[in-house]
Every structure is written in C-alpha cells, then in structure tokens.
Design an enzyme around this catalytic site. Structure first.
Site, short mmCIF file in Angstrom:
data_model
loop_
_atom_site.label_atom_id
_atom_site.label_comp_id
_atom_site.label_asym_id
_atom_site.label_seq_id
_atom_site.Cartn_x
_atom_site.Cartn_y
_atom_site.Cartn_z
N HIS A 18 39.66 31.50 27.68
CA HIS A 18 39.47 32.92 27.37
C HIS A 18 39.89 33.27 25.96
O HIS A 18 39.49 34.30 25.41
CB HIS A 18 40.26 33.78 28.36
CG HIS A 18 39.67 33.77 29.73
ND1 HIS A 18 38.89 34.79 30.22
CD2 HIS A 18 39.69 32.82 30.72
CE1 HIS A 18 38.49 34.50 31.44
NE2 HIS A 18 38.96 33.30 31.77
N ASP A 70 40.71 37.23 18.38
CA ASP A 70 40.65 37.53 19.81
C ASP A 70 39.54 36.71 20.42
O ASP A 70 38.47 36.56 19.81
CB ASP A 70 40.34 39.03 20.00
CG ASP A 70 41.06 39.63 21.20
OD1 ASP A 70 41.29 38.89 22.17
OD2 ASP A 70 41.38 40.83 21.16
#
Ligand code: ADQ
Length: 493
Positions: free
Chosen positions: A163, A374
């Site tokens: 992720h 991110d």
C-alpha cells in the site's frame, strides 16, 4: 483469505474493564471492508490488544457476527508489538519506503522480532487455510510472510499488495537486510504496487541485487529458480458510489452548510490527514502562510480547516510532529487573526465519523493534499467523490500515487516548493466556476470508474490469469514517469 497487520475490528478495554469491539480506521480497512462483506472469507490480523484471553475471543466472536466474515486473531505480546510494529515496521520500513532514510533506526533487534512475528502470522494463516484458498497479504508489516508460509510447506497461490511506495534503488540499498527481504517478496506469486513508479523501483532493485533473476513479459514477470512471479501495478480506489450517496444525504448537506456559516461563507480550504510526517502537514501550513503573505487579497477571504487524526503517538517523531503543527498553527493565527473576526486556521485534532468527514469534504472549495510521498492517498479520491456539486479544486502533491490518475483535474504541486504551493492556492481561489467543474468532472469520472471493487477484481484477475500475454497491465509499458501518467490519463477517456 486476507492477511494484514490489524484486523478490521479493534478490540479495546472500556473503563469498566469490559472488552468492546469497534470497526478499525485507515486506508486499508476503508478499502477492503465492503469487498469482504460482499464475498465472505477469513481476515487474519492483530486484534488491537496485547496477548489473548477468553474475553478477547468473545469480543471477536461478536465482531465476527457483525462483520459477516470470519476473523482470525494473531495474539501478540506488548514486547512483540513494540519490536514488530513500532520498531521494524514504523522506525525502519515506513520512513525508508517513503524516501526518508535519515529517520530510520536500523536496530537488529527490531529485525529479529519482525521475522519472529511474521512467523506467528504464518502459523495463524496455516491454521485457518483450506486447500484451495487464495491468500492475499497486505502491506509492509508482512513482507516476510510469503517466505514463512513457503518454509512451512504451503504451496497455494499467494498474492501481496504494497500500500505504501517502494523506494528507488539508492534508498533501498541502505537496508541492512536488503537481500533477505527481496528474496522473501519473490516467494509470492503476484506482487502488486500502487503505481508504475513503485513497480519500476522494485524491478530495478531485483535486477541489481539478484542477477540470477530474469525478466519476461515486458518486465512484468520475474523468473527466479523454478519460480515465476508476476509483478503489476493496481492503483487502489475507494467505494466511490457510497461516498457520493452519503455526500447527497440531507444530514451531510446540512452539516456542510453549517460549516460554511461557521467560517462566514469564506472560501474553505481543507486538509485531512493521519498524524504522519509523510503527509507534509508542516510544509503545507508554511505554504499557506506564504500565500497569505504573498497574496494579501487572500486574507479574510480564505479559512483553512486542518483535520489531523491521532496516529502512532507512542513514537517520539510523531509526538514532535504534533508539537510542530501546533506551533505553526499558533504562529500563523498569531500573525493574521483579526480579533473578533477572521481566524485563518481552524485546527481539529481527532478522528471524525464518516458523515462528518464527508460534510467537510463537501463543504470545502479547495482540498490541500500535499504528502511528501504517499502510496496512493485516499483522501484525494474521497474529496472528489464527495464534491457532488463539482465546485471543489484539488491541490495535489505530485508525489502522491493518486497524482498519476488525477493529474489532469488537480493542480499538481511539489510540496517542498513553498512558493509554488502558495501560487497554486491563489490560483485555486481564482479558478472560474466552469473550469472547476471541468476539472472536478474529470477526476470524479476517474474515481468512479477505478473504484475499490475494480481494484480487487483487477488484482484477483491478475492472480488467476492463465494467459500471461493477456496479463491485465498497460500495453505501452515504458519504465518512465511520463508513461505512467500517459497510461492513467488515457484510462480517463
Ligand atoms: P494511509 O496512510 O492511512 O493509508 P490514506 O490513503 O490517506 O492514508 O487513507 C486515510 C484514511 O483515513 C482515509 O480513508 C480517510 O477517510 C481516513 N481519515 C482521514 N482523516 C480522518 C478523520 N479525521 N476522521 C476519520 N477518518 C479519517 C495507506 C497508504 C496510502 C494508501 C492507503 C490505501 O499510506 O498511501 O492510499 O494505505 O492503500
């Protein structure tokens, strides 16, 4: 079977000593809950409380009843949790994989406990798996799990999804356990990343560190020994329809209107983040200060609401970050507040329930999503899905995974560039309504089409694809940022 660090339910002890369960929060849970609810299955993870006793089992049984699928807890002592989660996961892998290697604490004891705990997860998987299960492992806390499962003799298909970003070679090389970790990852049958950027970084590392590995299918298949490992990128989405539905609700409309009234109908800027140094909150606040200084016409015209969700506050760096944010909010408000009137920053330090969060998204004219790096960033997508009147402008860091998909609608910024971000804030405030609608329309289409259900389907299709040439990845794979952007932007149409 889904395996992640935490179960999607958190068990905690109430003041009267009884155990209570509540649904967990964070990107992964938000993404997978609707999917498991639809398909059923088993979720393996830590229940959020040290050790294990009969009460925990009872609380989990209640949570299982509510969830509609099985929960299999991994019992961890406080000491294991310290070395595995706070230690190796969050003091080594988290900063390293976000390119912040100077923040890493490469303590060999952390590594020892990390491997031991990955073995514990493997035991719980083995106790709960049936012959033909597909085991889908999530995220950086469980990089060694594939290798542990193989050592224990499991030969069913194993998938892994990261992720968070995968770092570039030069940064990955700093990891003292770089070979072991890379080889362990190659025990999975399918390894998924959020973006081509991460996939490319991973294959660069494999090429350089493991010369015995070969590549076929335009770099999407790694041959190592007698194994074939597929590598792909699968940008995660959200349950866009649910966000839209809730954003249309009367309660959200009323809450959003109340928020506007509270800021005297000024232009509302919004930041929503977990407390984390990767989210770029201090630099964002500094950019906002720069904007107010550089463009005095913004003063009294805009209000920034910065929502921060408490997170990992047992780690000193996170406590320091909280102090830094509070200091900056104080400084900026001190410099610009008009007594009895305008206060430039409203700071909210707590988790919001979902409808409240959507009311913030719906009310905001401008969202500031400016992480230093991110994996994806779901806040950016949730903002678009909730901007039902298409009046919102998204200011987005080019280092968020979401930038690859939302680049044509968002105003992209480099979060380190204070002047550039300040200019983007000013530009967003002046953006004509028609241009806002056009940009938001593009992003909303993308978020709707590439939602969380499509993400799951694409990952599972890739895991079970027999025809490797039809492996569902971009045809025009060229390992460059331009290609990455080009690929996702063609998806828009
Ligand atoms: P996170 O680092 O947790 O996820 P993000 O993708 O932004 O980051 O997800 C945060 C989630 O928390 C969002 O779903 C949001 O709604 C929720 N949230 C944020 N603020 C909240 C508040 N005040 N109250 C309640 N809920 C709040 C990791 C990676 C990301 C990746 C996701 C999913 O770091 O890059 O996008 O996994 O893969």
């Amino acid at each position: 079977m889904v395996v992640s660090n935490r179960l999607p339910f958190v068990i905690s002890r109430a003041a009267d000593g009884t155990l209570v369960s509540r649904p967990g929060s964070g990107g992964l849970v938000t993404a997978l809950l609707p999917v498991l609810r639809d398909r059923g299955g088993v979720w393996v993870g830590w229940p959020g409380i040290a050790d294990r006793d009969g009460d925990v089992d009872a609380a989990l049984a209640t949570a299982t009843g509510k969830a509609g699928y099985q929960l299999a807890p991994v019992a961890l002592s406080a000491q294991e949790q310290a070395g595995f989660y706070y230690g190796f996961s969050n003091e080594v892998l988290w900063p390293l994989f976000h390119d912040l290697h100077s923040l890493c604490i490469f303590d060999p004891e952390f590594w020892r406990v990390y491997c031991e705990v990955n073995r514990k997860y493997a035991q719980v998987v083995l106790e709960n798996t049936h012959g033909d299960d597909f085991v889908w492992v999530h995220d950086y806390q469980l990089l060694m799990l594939g290798s542990e499962l193989r050592h224990a003799g499991l030969d069913t298909p194993l998938g892994f999804f990261l992720h968070i970003p995968f770092p570039p070679l030069d940064i990955y090389l700093k990891l003292p356990w770089r070979f072991t970790l890379l080889r362990a990852l190659l025990e999975f049958d399918l390894i998924g990343f959020q973006t081509l950027r991460d996939q490319r970084n991973f294959t660069d590392c494999v090429r350089t560190l493991l010369p015995e590995a070969g590549f076929t299918h335009r770099g999407q298949m790694v041959q190592i020994g007698d194994r074939q490992v597929r590598v792909g990128c699968f940008p995660i989405g959200i349950d866009a329809a649910a966000f839209e539905r809730q954003a249309h609700s009367e309660q959200v409309a009323a809450d959003a209107a109340a928020l506007h009234a509270q800021v005297n109908h000024r232009e509302l800027l919004l930041g929503v983040d977990r407390l984390d140094y990767t989210k770029g909150i201090p630099l964002r606040l500094e950019a906002f200060r720069t904007a107010l200084r550089k463009y005095p016409d913004l003063q009294e015209r805009v209000t920034l609401i910065q929502v921060v969700v408490p997170s990992r506050d047992d780690i000193p760096q996170y406590r320091d970050l909280k102090i830094r944010i509070e200091q900056l909010v104080g400084e900026i408000n001190g410099e610009f507040t008009r007594p009895g009137g305008w206060v430039p920053i409203h700071y909210v330090y707590r988790a919001l329930d979902r409808l409240k969060l959507i009311a913030y998204y719906r009310a905001a004219q401008i969202a500031l999503v400016t992480p230093l790096k991110d994996g994806m960033n779901l806040v950016a997508k949730e903002f678009c899905a909730s901007s039902v009147k298409r009046t919102g402008v998204l200011i987005l860091s080019e280092f968020a995974g979401a930038a690859a998909q939302l680049q044509h609608g968002a105003l992209l910024v480099n979060p380190y560039d204070l002047d550039g971000t300040a200019d983007a804030i000013h530009r967003a405030c002046l953006l004509p309504a028609a241009e806002r609608r056009r940009r938001m329309g593009l992003m909303r289409r993308n978020v709707r089409r590439q939602d969380v259900f499509r993400w799951v389907n694409r990952f599972l299709e890739a895991a079970f694809a027999h025809d490797l040439d039809a492996f569902p990845l971009p045809d025009d794979y060229v390992p460059s940022a331009e290609a990455e952007h080009a690929y996702w932007s063609t998806e828009l149409d």
